[in-house]
Write a protein that holds these residues in place. Sequence first.
Motif, PDB file in Angstrom:
ATOM      1  N   THR A 146      14.105  17.059  -0.937  1.00 20.97           N
ATOM      2  CA  THR A 146      15.280  17.794  -1.414  1.00 20.97           C
ATOM      3  C   THR A 146      16.428  16.835  -1.734  1.00 20.97           C
ATOM      4  N   GLY A 186       9.143   3.675   1.384  1.00 16.64           N
ATOM      5  CA  GLY A 186       9.077   2.302   1.893  1.00 16.64           C
ATOM      6  C   GLY A 186       8.362   1.353   0.954  1.00 16.64           C
ATOM      7  N   GLY A 204       3.597  14.054  -0.190  1.00  7.27           N
ATOM      8  CA  GLY A 204       3.369  13.771  -1.607  1.00  7.27           C
ATOM      9  C   GLY A 204       2.352  12.664  -1.764  1.00  7.27           C
ATOM     10  N   GLY A 226      -0.542   8.304   6.381  1.00  5.86           N
ATOM     11  CA  GLY A 226      -1.528   7.430   5.716  1.00  5.86           C
ATOM     12  C   GLY A 226      -1.709   6.104   6.432  1.00  5.86           C
ATOM     13  N   MET A 241      11.597  20.882  -4.352  1.00  2.00           N
ATOM     14  CA  MET A 241      10.345  20.446  -3.705  1.00  2.00           C
ATOM     15  C   MET A 241       9.143  20.424  -4.651  1.00  2.00           C
ATOM     16  N   ILE A 300       0.860  -1.199   0.000  1.00  2.00           N
ATOM     17  CA  ILE A 300       0.000   0.000   0.000  1.00  2.00           C
ATOM     18  C   ILE A 300       0.889   1.239   0.000  1.00  2.00           C
ATOM     19  N   GLY A 343       5.452   8.808  -3.906  1.00  2.00           N
ATOM     20  CA  GLY A 343       5.083   9.368  -2.596  1.00  2.00           C
ATOM     21  C   GLY A 343       5.729  10.729  -2.377  1.00  2.00           C
ATOM     22  N   SER A 344       6.354  10.909  -1.214  1.00  2.00           N
ATOM     23  CA  SER A 344       6.985  12.206  -0.920  1.00  2.00           C
ATOM     24  C   SER A 344       8.377  12.299  -1.529  1.00  2.00           C
ATOM     25  N   ARG A 349      -7.463   4.165  -3.299  1.00  2.00           N
ATOM     26  CA  ARG A 349      -7.113   4.471  -1.907  1.00  2.00           C
ATOM     27  C   ARG A 349      -7.508   3.304  -1.002  1.00  2.00           C
ATOM     28  N   ALA A 378       1.980   3.501   3.431  1.00  2.00           N
ATOM     29  CA  ALA A 378       1.192   4.685   3.047  1.00  2.00           C
ATOM     30  C   ALA A 378       1.707   5.950   3.726  1.00  2.00           C
ATOM     31  N   ASP A 404       7.180   1.992   6.417  1.00  2.00           N
ATOM     32  CA  ASP A 404       7.305   3.444   6.179  1.00  2.00           C
ATOM     33  C   ASP A 404       7.673   4.172   7.468  1.00  2.00           C
ATOM     34  N   TRP A 464       7.644  18.278   7.231  1.00  2.00           N
ATOM     35  CA  TRP A 464       7.537  17.273   6.172  1.00  2.00           C
ATOM     36  C   TRP A 464       8.153  15.919   6.517  1.00  2.00           C
ATOM     37  N   THR A 465       8.332  15.649   7.806  1.00  7.44           N
ATOM     38  CA  THR A 465       8.808  14.294   8.156  1.00  7.44           C
ATOM     39  C   THR A 465       7.920  13.673   9.249  1.00  7.44           C
ATOM     40  N   PHE A 509      16.356  13.333   8.614  1.00  7.95           N
ATOM     41  CA  PHE A 509      16.514  12.991   7.193  1.00  7.95           C
ATOM     42  C   PHE A 509      16.222  11.495   7.089  1.00  7.95           C
ATOM     43  N   ILE A 548      14.480   4.704   5.981  1.00  5.97           N
ATOM     44  CA  ILE A 548      13.210   4.034   5.644  1.00  5.97           C
ATOM     45  C   ILE A 548      13.450   3.009   4.532  1.00  5.97           C
ATOM     46  N   GLY A 582       0.949  10.224  -4.784  1.00  2.00           N
ATOM     47  CA  GLY A 582       1.149   9.806  -6.170  1.00  2.00           C
ATOM     48  C   GLY A 582       2.397   8.963  -6.265  1.00  2.00           C
TER      49      GLY A 582
HETATM   50  C1  FAD Z   1       9.368  18.841   0.667  1.00  6.74           C
HETATM   51  C2  FAD Z   1      10.019  17.621   1.265  1.00  6.74           C
HETATM   52  C3  FAD Z   1      11.409  17.558   1.342  1.00  6.74           C
HETATM   53  C4  FAD Z   1      12.034  16.436   1.941  1.00  6.74           C
HETATM   54  N1  FAD Z   1      13.403  16.348   1.928  1.00  6.74           N
HETATM   55  C5  FAD Z   1      14.015  15.243   2.438  1.00  6.74           C
HETATM   56  C6  FAD Z   1      15.439  15.078   2.360  1.00  6.74           C
HETATM   57  O1  FAD Z   1      16.145  15.904   1.807  1.00  6.74           O
HETATM   58  N2  FAD Z   1      15.995  13.962   2.912  1.00  6.74           N
HETATM   59  C7  FAD Z   1      15.249  13.002   3.537  1.00  6.74           C
HETATM   60  O2  FAD Z   1      15.817  12.036   4.061  1.00  6.74           O
HETATM   61  N3  FAD Z   1      13.897  13.129   3.596  1.00  6.74           N
HETATM   62  C8  FAD Z   1      13.269  14.214   3.052  1.00  6.74           C
HETATM   63  N4  FAD Z   1      11.902  14.323   3.076  1.00  6.74           N
HETATM   64  C9  FAD Z   1      11.132  13.282   3.773  1.00  6.74           C
HETATM   65  C10 FAD Z   1      10.961  12.008   2.943  1.00  6.74           C
HETATM   66  O3  FAD Z   1      10.585  12.311   1.628  1.00  6.74           O
HETATM   67  C11 FAD Z   1       9.872  11.192   3.630  1.00  6.74           C
HETATM   68  O4  FAD Z   1      10.230  11.018   4.981  1.00  6.74           O
HETATM   69  C12 FAD Z   1       9.726   9.811   3.008  1.00  6.74           C
HETATM   70  O5  FAD Z   1       9.386   9.905   1.637  1.00  6.74           O
HETATM   71  C13 FAD Z   1       8.650   9.060   3.767  1.00  6.74           C
HETATM   72  O6  FAD Z   1       8.511   7.799   3.191  1.00  6.74           O
HETATM   73  P1  FAD Z   1       7.217   6.944   3.446  1.00  6.74           P
HETATM   74  O7  FAD Z   1       7.401   5.659   2.721  1.00  6.74           O
HETATM   75  O8  FAD Z   1       6.948   6.936   4.901  1.00  6.74           O
HETATM   76  O9  FAD Z   1       6.007   7.788   2.797  1.00  6.74           O
HETATM   77  P2  FAD Z   1       5.822   8.481   1.402  1.00  6.74           P
HETATM   78  O10 FAD Z   1       7.090   8.572   0.640  1.00  6.74           O
HETATM   79  O11 FAD Z   1       5.112   9.767   1.685  1.00  6.74           O
HETATM   80  O12 FAD Z   1       4.849   7.498   0.611  1.00  6.74           O
HETATM   81  C14 FAD Z   1       3.527   7.237   1.008  1.00  6.74           C
HETATM   82  C15 FAD Z   1       2.738   6.793  -0.221  1.00  6.74           C
HETATM   83  O13 FAD Z   1       1.520   6.189   0.163  1.00  6.74           O
HETATM   84  C16 FAD Z   1       0.448   6.672  -0.646  1.00  6.74           C
HETATM   85  N5  FAD Z   1      -0.778   6.532   0.162  1.00  6.74           N
HETATM   86  C17 FAD Z   1      -1.106   7.205   1.293  1.00  6.74           C
HETATM   87  N6  FAD Z   1      -2.282   6.756   1.781  1.00  6.74           N
HETATM   88  C18 FAD Z   1      -2.689   5.764   0.939  1.00  6.74           C
HETATM   89  C19 FAD Z   1      -3.825   4.906   0.903  1.00  6.74           C
HETATM   90  N7  FAD Z   1      -4.772   4.965   1.857  1.00  6.74           N
HETATM   91  N8  FAD Z   1      -3.941   4.030  -0.120  1.00  6.74           N
HETATM   92  C20 FAD Z   1      -2.978   3.952  -1.093  1.00  6.74           C
HETATM   93  N9  FAD Z   1      -1.876   4.738  -1.108  1.00  6.74           N
HETATM   94  C21 FAD Z   1      -1.734   5.623  -0.106  1.00  6.74           C
HETATM   95  C22 FAD Z   1       0.836   8.106  -0.946  1.00  6.74           C
HETATM   96  O14 FAD Z   1       0.180   8.588  -2.098  1.00  6.74           O
HETATM   97  C23 FAD Z   1       2.351   7.952  -1.144  1.00  6.74           C
HETATM   98  O15 FAD Z   1       2.650   7.574  -2.463  1.00  6.74           O
HETATM   99  C24 FAD Z   1      11.247  15.396   2.461  1.00  6.74           C
HETATM  100  C25 FAD Z   1       9.849  15.445   2.357  1.00  6.74           C
HETATM  101  C26 FAD Z   1       9.241  16.539   1.749  1.00  6.74           C
HETATM  102  C27 FAD Z   1       7.737  16.558   1.620  1.00  6.74           C
END
Ligand code: FAD
Length: 432
Positions: free
Chosen positions: A95, A14, A84, A238, A170, A9, A89-90, A200, A234, A400, A371-372, A411, A416, A86
């Motif tokens: 950056t 992650g 993010g 999420g 960003m 998901i 994800g984020s 979703r 997610a 995640d 954003w974290t 960071f 992750i 899509g």
């Molecule tokens: C502007 C910005 C700058 C950043 N800069 C850095 C950096 O320089 N270095 C660093 O280490 N980290 C940085 N980060 C943080 C890093 O991007 C995130 O911590 C990381 O991507 C989190 O990973 P994740 O797998 O937890 O979630 P995400 O990468 O956010 O992925 C979650 C995914 O799940 C999907 N989703 C959510 N809910 C559902 C649902 N119910 N059903 C189906 N899909 C769903 C979302 O659409 C998304 O695709 C930054 C973040 C942002 C926003």
Amino acid sequence: MMLERAIVIGSGAGGLVAARELQKKYMVTIIEEGGPFYPYTSGIGLMEGLKKTGMFFSEKQLKVINPAIRVLKTRPDGIVVIKGVGLGGSTPLSTGCFVRMDDELKRLGLDLDIELNELLNEIPISTQNEKQWRPITRKMFDICNEMDLNPQPLPRMANGLLCRQCGQCMFGCPFGAKWDTRHFLPYANALGAKLVNWCRVEEIKIEDGRAIGVIAKSGWSKKFFPADLVILAAGGLGTPIILKNSGIEMEPSLYINPIQCVAAEIKDSFQVNEVQIPFVVQKEFFQIAPYFDYVSFFFNSRWKYKARNIVSLMVQILDSQEGEVTEKGINKALGKNESNRLKEGISLGMEILKKMGVEEEKIFTGTLTAWTPGGMMALDEKSIKELHLPQLPENVYITDATILPRSLSNFPLFTIMALAKRIAKICLNKII
Ligand SMILES: Cc1cc2nc3c(=O)[nH]c(=O)nc-3n(C[C@H](O)[C@H](O)[C@H](O)COP(=O)(O)OP(=O)(O)OC[C@H]3O[C@@H](n4cnc5c(N)ncnc54)[C@H](O)[C@@H]3O)c2cc1C
Ligand code: SF4
């Protein structure tokens, strides 16, 4: 032999890392709430023009610049939390700063060296941008050194030779320089993984203590996806909602690590046209780094200068683990400790700006952002070996930021991804 079915998901940090690994033995379906990601390509000039028309009045309008950006505001403080939605994800908004932050996991007894090294072989890491720093950044770096702050240049997950220093990390990289997890999708696809976009996941269906699949909404219709293994990726905002909808309770232990910028007008500094966060100063409870803050630039009335004339430093604090995310939003109050950490960081930022020749009265601050997010089901001594949380059915894992201990959260990207790799390997060895 029929392959076991795995549902992943989310396609962020992650999600896609786990999907790619699992595809070696599972039939993987990645379910993603959003659609494909497209970077914003029109440059700061157009954005400044739009700002002048007065059309930007709510941070939620960042979607106009890139539809993959989602903004949530915390209650009661109204901190602007960016994530993010899509493909990728984020990560396409990140950056791209590459920081290895797994000391706390080592202390808990988890050595991720193998996974981190595997990732280092797959992801381009560049230190190229230091050679391209603008004079203003070099000056800030030298001042931080003079102040014994031990500033550290940050490598990026990017092909540095392609980076044009546009400063728009960003909003997605228009030049294909920055790396994000979308690069893993073709590998997963080639092995057979299927991606379902615009879908979703609402809940995990659990029977007799085991997950039997997930229920997801696509447009107006609901669909059941059967699964032998469910990977929740997610994101820190999420995953907790899906868990709650599935009847799995969590502690209200959300962190978001608030950020506030401190800035000044310095003519023709052009920080806006430079990679974001070129270096960082780490203190015990906060970090400080050069960072052009688009959120404040568009939506904060104190940021009234031309983008090319603004120099800004971000202060990001280590947050408390008190708060929660629900379908209705994020409940998270800025505590006394966190306010003090912010104040301390801001006054350090002011010192740096003053040493750059700025008068104190001309310094202004930005909007509180974050954003974290993560930590609603963080790993601890008990769960570190199996990387499985006891509250979850045995065939459900989280890969995640939800499982990331707070101390690794500044960071978090690289940690992750390494965790997701390790968890996928555990699932492959077990075939649950
Ligand atoms: C502007 C910005 C700058 C950043 N800069 C850095 C950096 O320089 N270095 C660093 O280490 N980290 C940085 N980060 C943080 C890093 O991007 C995130 O911590 C990381 O991507 C989190 O990973 P994740 O797998 O937890 O979630 P995400 O990468 O956010 O992925 C979650 C995914 O799940 C999907 N989703 C959510 N809910 C559902 C649902 N119910 N059903 C189906 N899909 C769903 C979302 O659409 C998304 O695709 C930054 C973040 C942002 C926003
Ligand atoms: S600064 Fe470099 S990495 Fe960032 S978006 Fe621009 S070209 Fe891409």
